[in-house]
Design a protein around this motif. Structure first.
Motif, PDB file in Angstrom:
ATOM      1  N   ALA A 502       0.761  -1.212   0.057  1.00 21.23           N
ATOM      2  CA  ALA A 502       0.079  -0.015  -0.017  1.00 21.23           C
ATOM      3  C   ALA A 502       0.863   1.294   0.079  1.00 21.23           C
ATOM      4  O   ALA A 502       0.654   2.169  -0.748  1.00 21.23           O
ATOM      5  N   ASP A 503       2.028   1.356   0.891  1.00 22.48           N
ATOM      6  CA  ASP A 503       2.835   2.521   1.072  1.00 22.48           C
ATOM      7  C   ASP A 503       3.641   2.553  -0.402  1.00 22.48           C
ATOM      8  O   ASP A 503       3.891   3.686  -0.976  1.00 22.48           O
ATOM      9  N   ASN A 505       2.534   1.588  -3.321  1.00 19.57           N
ATOM     10  CA  ASN A 505       1.541   1.958  -4.458  1.00 19.57           C
ATOM     11  C   ASN A 505       1.362   3.917  -4.142  1.00 19.57           C
ATOM     12  O   ASN A 505       1.298   4.524  -5.387  1.00 19.57           O
ATOM     13  N   ALA A 506       1.379   4.260  -3.100  1.00 19.88           N
ATOM     14  CA  ALA A 506       1.104   5.454  -2.719  1.00 19.88           C
ATOM     15  C   ALA A 506       2.319   6.407  -3.328  1.00 19.88           C
ATOM     16  O   ALA A 506       2.135   7.563  -3.696  1.00 19.88           O
ATOM     17  N   ALA A 507       3.512   5.794  -3.309  1.00 18.18           N
ATOM     18  CA  ALA A 507       4.654   6.555  -3.481  1.00 18.18           C
ATOM     19  C   ALA A 507       5.322   6.400  -4.853  1.00 18.18           C
ATOM     20  O   ALA A 507       5.927   7.197  -5.572  1.00 18.18           O
ATOM     21  N   PRO A 512      -1.466   1.042  -9.559  1.00 17.69           N
ATOM     22  CA  PRO A 512      -1.010   0.409  -8.174  1.00 17.69           C
ATOM     23  C   PRO A 512      -1.169  -1.166  -8.606  1.00 17.69           C
ATOM     24  O   PRO A 512      -1.857  -1.615  -9.642  1.00 17.69           O
TER      25      PRO A 512
END
Length: 551
Positions: A502-503, A505-507, A512
């Protein structure tokens, strides 16, 4: 024949003193007895007959050594019937009698001469044995008072300048690999200063406990020290009954599936849980450790055995069971089978058990703590019976656990089982992953970009698996198969992977990704496939199927 008893009063309770009083191997090293050469012959009734020989004061001595008899925390005795030398009989016994915060150590010695010509020498033998037991009592007293760091000691050979320089270099390299300096220093000091016997079979977890250090850290330190050449590793094939190492091998490839223990008169199938233990010793290039034997068969050699006694022909004896609740068993080398019994508060205070080659052992019994097991023999000859704990000591590094460590696999990739050899494991956890919709991702992003993204995601998975005590067994396309000794660590790794993805994908600024995970825990089989240690069986298949059902 002459017989004499004497005693010493030393600090500590019998329970506190038993680990030292029952360690006949270290006792004989302490009093500077000569090393013994043993040979074993099969006994017609089962088990083995053990014969020993040594030379003392220039005199050659040979004897048949009968099995030690003992009751944990209470007493032991050993009988030697000599076939060569001035003696015909030697029987030494020790009783530990509680006396408030102290213990009376009562020794009894029986001696018989081979002929009237050697009889005058018996008082000298008696005096020598008394002096040696006095030395042992003084060591216990001094250790309790803080004058000695350890009860047992023996001469340690001085290492040469080249070996010390090599140890210094390896110490620096271990620190460069991220290990704590004081911990590395303790390892170096142990290799330099510890007695040979302490270095014949080094157990990392036992060392960690003594050092008050983290067990996994010390195991990792030992693995890296082996890779660098400070230590050697050994895979010990351990008998499930006496728990002695029947074979020792430098490589997993040398292990066999079936092993015979002459001492227990049993064949057993090796498995990675309890039959294969990883131990260490100094590399011979650093320090040569003499694998001498000073005594075998005493209580210290089999600390899981609560009692070992002879039952007279067609005789009976009342045996007090331990006060500690738990699982135990009773067996005899002369009689096939065994009886498991549970010590539990709600059980009867007494039970009867018949030892007979013609009557099968009952499968299970239950006895109250401190209760009585009434033994009866129908055998026409004396029969040895053994009462032992079923639980294995937790300071053993099991092959099933260490081979599931990423660090072990990275450092010792060539450590594999021989082709066709299978090793059972009672429980391991497996984690399977899969990258969801990866085919569409390749079509959307192009091969190069999608491949880069897959490699990034592999690094996340590998990092979290290793951080939680597991190892990646293999990659399968864009999926992994990982193994963990502990089911809880497997679940924690899976949750950590999802958080890390999840981290990521966010960065990342890229489309994703979704990682599917499935896990299962249970029995499995270890094998070597494609030059690596692998696993198969229902547990592995279920873990893969759970992943397949994941969304």
């Amino acid at each position: 024949m002459i017989s004499q008893s004497w005693e010493f009063v030393v600090p500590g309770t019998p329970e506190e003193l038993w680990p030292y009083a029952g360690d006949s191997e270290r006792f004989n090293r302490l009093i500077r007895n000569p090393a013994v050469t043993y040979r074993e012959e099969p006994d017609a009734r089962g088990g083995i007959r053990r014969y020993g020989r040594f030379r003392i004061h220039g005199i050659a001595m040979e004897w048949r050594e009968h099995p030690y008899e003992w009751r944990e925390n209470e007493a032991w005795s050993v009988l030697r019937e000599y076939t060569r030398g001035p003696l015909s009989r030697f029987m030494l016994a020790l009783r530990l009698v509680p006396d408030g915060p102290r213990t009376r150590m009562v020794f009894t010695l029986e001696l018989a001469a081979r002929s009237p010509l050697t009889a005058p020498g018996l008082p000298l033998v008696l005096l020598e044995v008394r002096q040696k037991t006095k030395l042992f009592a003084e060591r216990l007293e001094g250790w309790a008072a803080g004058r000695f760091e350890r009860v047992f000691t023996e001469p340690v050979p001085a290492l040469g300048a080249v070996a010390r320089s090599r140890i210094g270099s390896l110490r620096s390299r271990l620190i460069d690999r991220g290990f704590d300096g004081p911990l590395v220093e303790r390892l170096a000091k142990m290799v330099i200063e510890a007695p040979d016997f302490d270095l014949l079979k080094i157990r990392p977890y036992a060392v960690a406990d003594a050092w008050k250090a983290d067990r996994q850290t010390v195991l990792r330190l030992f693995l890296h020290a082996t890779r660098l050449g400070l230590l050697d590793m050994s895979w010990d094939l351990v008998c499930p009954a006496c728990r002695g190492a029947k074979e020792r091998h430098a490589s997993l490839e040398e292990l066999a599936e079936s092993v015979h223990c002459a001492s227990c008169n049993i064949d057993f199938r090796a498995n990675f849980d309890s039959s294969v233990e990883l131990t260490f010793r100094p590399s011979p290039a650093i320090r040569k450790v003499e694998a001498l034997i000073f005594c075998v068969g005493g209580p210290g050699s089999t600390p899981h055995v609560v009692a070992q006694r002879y039952l007279a022909p067609e005789g009976s004896e009342d045996l007090t069971v331990p006060v500690v609740p738990g699982a135990y068993r009773l067996r005899s080398p002369q009689i096939p089978g065994q009886t498991a019994f549970t010590v539990t508060p709600d059980a009867p205070a007494a039970c009867d058990l018949t030892l007979s080659a013609s009557i099968p052992f009952p499968a299970e019994l239950a006895i109250a703590p401190g209760g009585t097991l009434r033994l009866h023999s129908t055998e026409p000859e004396s029969t040895v019976f053994i009462m032992e704990r079923v639980a294995w000591a937790d300071h053993i590094v099991r092959a099933s656990a260490v081979t599931a460590m990423q660090e072990f696999r990275d450092l010792f990739a060539a450590q594999n089982l021989a082709p066709g050899v299978e090793m059972g494991i009672s429980r391991l956890a497996f984690l399977f992953s899969d990258l969801k919709a990866s085919t569409a991702m390749y079509a959307l992003m192009g091969d190069a970009s999608a491949f880069s993204l897959v490699q990034d995601h592999f690094r996340i998975l590998e990092r979290e698996v290793a951080a939680h005590g597991g190892a990646v067994v293999k990659t399968i396309g864009d999926a992994i198969m990982a193994v963990f000794p502990d089911a809880g660590d497997c679940v924690k790794a899976g949750l950590a992977i999802q958080r890390a993805i999840a981290d990521f994908n966010a960065a990342s600024g890229r489309p994703p990704i979704t990682v599917k995970l499935g896990a299962h825990f249970g029995p499995t089989i270890a094998v070597s496939l494609n030059d690596r240690l692998d696993y198969f069986g229902t547990t592995v298949n279920v873990a893969a199927r759970v992943q397949n059902e994941s969304q």
